[in-house]
Write a protein that holds these residues in place. Structure first.
Motif, short mmCIF file in Angstrom:
data_model
loop_
_atom_site.label_atom_id
_atom_site.label_comp_id
_atom_site.label_asym_id
_atom_site.label_seq_id
_atom_site.Cartn_x
_atom_site.Cartn_y
_atom_site.Cartn_z
N UNK A 1 45.11 41.41 60.27
CA UNK A 1 44.60 40.28 61.06
C UNK A 1 44.22 40.72 62.47
N UNK A 2 45.07 41.55 63.09
CA UNK A 2 44.78 42.02 64.44
C UNK A 2 43.55 42.91 64.47
N UNK A 3 43.43 43.76 63.46
CA UNK A 3 42.28 44.66 63.40
C UNK A 3 40.98 43.87 63.20
N UNK A 4 41.04 42.83 62.37
CA UNK A 4 39.84 42.04 62.05
C UNK A 4 39.57 40.96 63.09
N UNK A 5 40.57 40.66 63.92
CA UNK A 5 40.40 39.60 64.91
C UNK A 5 40.43 38.21 64.32
N UNK A 6 41.24 38.04 63.24
CA UNK A 6 41.37 36.74 62.60
C UNK A 6 42.86 36.44 62.42
N UNK B 1 29.46 52.20 54.21
CA UNK B 1 30.60 53.07 54.51
C UNK B 1 31.90 52.46 54.00
N UNK B 2 32.03 51.13 54.14
CA UNK B 2 33.23 50.46 53.65
C UNK B 2 33.39 50.62 52.15
N UNK B 3 32.31 50.38 51.39
CA UNK B 3 32.37 50.52 49.94
C UNK B 3 32.72 51.94 49.54
N UNK B 4 32.08 52.89 50.20
CA UNK B 4 32.30 54.30 49.88
C UNK B 4 33.76 54.69 50.14
N UNK B 5 34.30 54.26 51.28
CA UNK B 5 35.69 54.58 51.61
C UNK B 5 36.66 53.97 50.60
N UNK B 6 36.39 52.71 50.21
CA UNK B 6 37.27 52.04 49.25
C UNK B 6 37.29 52.78 47.92
N UNK B 7 36.11 53.24 47.47
CA UNK B 7 36.04 53.91 46.18
C UNK B 7 36.68 55.29 46.23
N UNK B 8 36.32 56.09 47.25
CA UNK B 8 36.84 57.46 47.32
C UNK B 8 38.33 57.50 47.62
N UNK C 1 37.48 41.44 57.14
CA UNK C 1 38.81 41.64 56.57
C UNK C 1 38.83 42.88 55.68
N UNK C 2 37.81 43.07 54.85
CA UNK C 2 37.78 44.22 53.95
C UNK C 2 37.72 45.52 54.75
N UNK C 3 36.95 45.52 55.83
CA UNK C 3 36.90 46.72 56.67
C UNK C 3 38.25 47.00 57.33
N UNK C 4 38.92 45.91 57.76
CA UNK C 4 40.22 46.07 58.40
C UNK C 4 41.26 46.58 57.41
N UNK C 5 41.19 46.10 56.16
CA UNK C 5 42.11 46.56 55.11
C UNK C 5 41.99 48.07 54.93
N UNK C 6 40.74 48.55 54.89
CA UNK C 6 40.50 49.99 54.74
C UNK C 6 41.01 50.74 55.96
N UNK C 7 40.72 50.20 57.16
CA UNK C 7 41.06 50.90 58.41
C UNK C 7 42.56 51.09 58.59
N UNK C 8 43.34 50.05 58.25
CA UNK C 8 44.79 50.15 58.48
C UNK C 8 45.56 50.61 57.25
N UNK C 9 44.86 50.72 56.11
CA UNK C 9 45.52 51.19 54.89
C UNK C 9 46.48 50.19 54.30
N UNK C 10 46.10 48.90 54.38
CA UNK C 10 46.99 47.84 53.90
C UNK C 10 46.94 47.70 52.38
N UNK C 11 48.10 47.58 51.75
CA UNK C 11 48.20 47.30 50.32
C UNK C 11 49.13 46.11 50.14
N UNK C 12 48.60 44.92 49.75
CA UNK C 12 49.43 43.73 49.61
C UNK C 12 50.57 43.93 48.63
N UNK C 13 51.67 43.24 48.88
CA UNK C 13 52.82 43.28 47.97
C UNK C 13 52.39 42.82 46.59
N UNK C 14 52.76 43.60 45.60
CA UNK C 14 52.36 43.27 44.24
C UNK C 14 51.04 43.89 43.86
N UNK C 15 50.29 44.39 44.89
CA UNK C 15 49.03 45.06 44.63
C UNK C 15 49.09 46.48 45.15
#
Length: 345
Positions: A16-21, A113-120, A44-58
């Motif tokens: 949330x802090x990274x995405x500003x939401x 870049x976001x898609x590429x990072x998520x896949x690789x 949000x998707x870019x922030x997830x990649x940037x901070x390396x977040x993995x939700x609980x259960x996922x």
């Protein structure tokens, strides 16, 4: 004795802090992406990649390296055609415990870049591609490291992916043949982008139907645009300015057809009395326009479901052959087509 310094796990607050939401917005973007705007979802998707977040259960399964997350790449999230395909993917994925993220290629430059990072980085287990191209440039070595992918709706043999789609050429042939059987000979085609394989097949269906009936192809009767309402409006203006305007239209999408119908009415033409119109897709709007649109019905939900089932087979280690899986399409005859009133010259 040394102690291992373990990095603290990232949290939804970090995203949330990274995405500003807010954290609530992050939660909605991840669990119910249709409830937030495309711009917010992208942040949000870019922030997830940037901070390396993995939700609980996922979070990644230690044995199999799974995220339980699938990425759908959509050519244009604003196009209503894709909604049922996405629903077919999401419902099928949810039944197996997978979360679905949606990537919109309408803004590919920002997203690449976001898609590429998520896949690789293996932040998704697999990808369902609704267009005919990868949403990023990847070298041969990089492609070998990508998670499993399947294609839905399009058919691009050169990509050698498992694919679910309809026979666009045959469906188009039958749609144009319907107009021919109604006595029409002055039939124009409003085609989609030449770069899209499905548009090439649909145009071939139009050409084959006309030639099979012994009719010469008039190149001025073939107008190209994109899959938008405005493209239908512009194309019909061009066609009606011809010395001998068409009396019937075959359109590569329902949205194009609805634009053409709107413009026809603006110019004082009656549909179908003065102009018969056939669309392609059978989106919900096509049934409620006036008159209801004759169109090729695609099993869009089933396309999404079958594509996700193919991807699940791959993820579960079952052998999946590259190549196409064809689903049936039908012509829904409604009020936008009628017999040609008089013999055309």
């Amino acid at each position: 004795m040394e102690q291992n310094q373990q990095q603290p796990a990232t949290t939804m607050k970090d995203v949330a802090e990274k995405a500003g939401v807010s954290t609530a917005t992050v939660s909605r973007a991840l669990m119910n992406p249709e409830k937030v705007s495309a711009a917010t979802r992208q942040k949000v998707e870019r922030a997830v990649v940037a901070v390396g977040y993995a939700p609980h259960g996922l979070s990644r399964n230690g044995r199999r390296g799974e995220t339980q997350t699938i990425l759908i790449i959509v050519p244009d999230i604003c196009d209503p055609f894709f909604s049922e395909i996405i629903r077919g993917v999401e419902v099928t994925a949810a039944q197996e415990g997978y979360l679905v993220l949606i990537g919109d290629c309408a803004h590919q430059n920002q997203q690449e870049k976001t898609f590429m990072n998520m896949m690789l980085a293996r932040q998704v287990d697999g990808m369902v591609l609704l267009g005919s191209q990868l949403p990023f440039d990847a070298s041969v070595d990089e492609q070998r490291n990508l998670p499993p992918m399947v294609m839905a709706n399009e058919f691009a043999p050169e990509m050698a992916l498992p694919t679910v789609h309809i026979d666009n050429l045959t469906a188009s042939f039958e749609a144009v043949n319907h107009l021919l059987q109604l006595g029409h000979t002055q039939i124009a085609c409003i085609a989609g982008p030449e770069t899209m394989p499905l548009c090439q097949y649909r145009l071939q269906g139009y050409l084959q139907a006309m030639r099979r009936s012994g009719l010469a192809i008039d190149p001025t009767y073939i107008v190209r645009g994109n899959f938008t309402f405005e493209a239908g409006v512009a194309a019909l203006k061009q066609l009606l300015a011809l010395p001998q305007p068409p009396r019937a239209l075959f359109c590569h999408s329902d949205i194009i057809a609805l634009g053409a119908i709107k413009q026809a009415k603006r110019m004082g033409l009656r549909v179908p009395e003065d102009l018969s119109v056939v669309g392609f897709a059978d989106i919900e709007l096509s049934r409620y326009c006036e008159p209801p649109l004759t169109t090729v019905t695609q099993p869009r939900y089933q396309i999404g479901r079958e594509a996700m089932l193919l991807l699940l087979d791959e993820l579960q280690g079952r052998r999946v052959n590259n190549g196409s899986r064809l689903l049936d399409a039908e012509l829904a005859v409604r009020g936008s087509t009628a017999p040609c009133k008089k013999r055309e010259k």
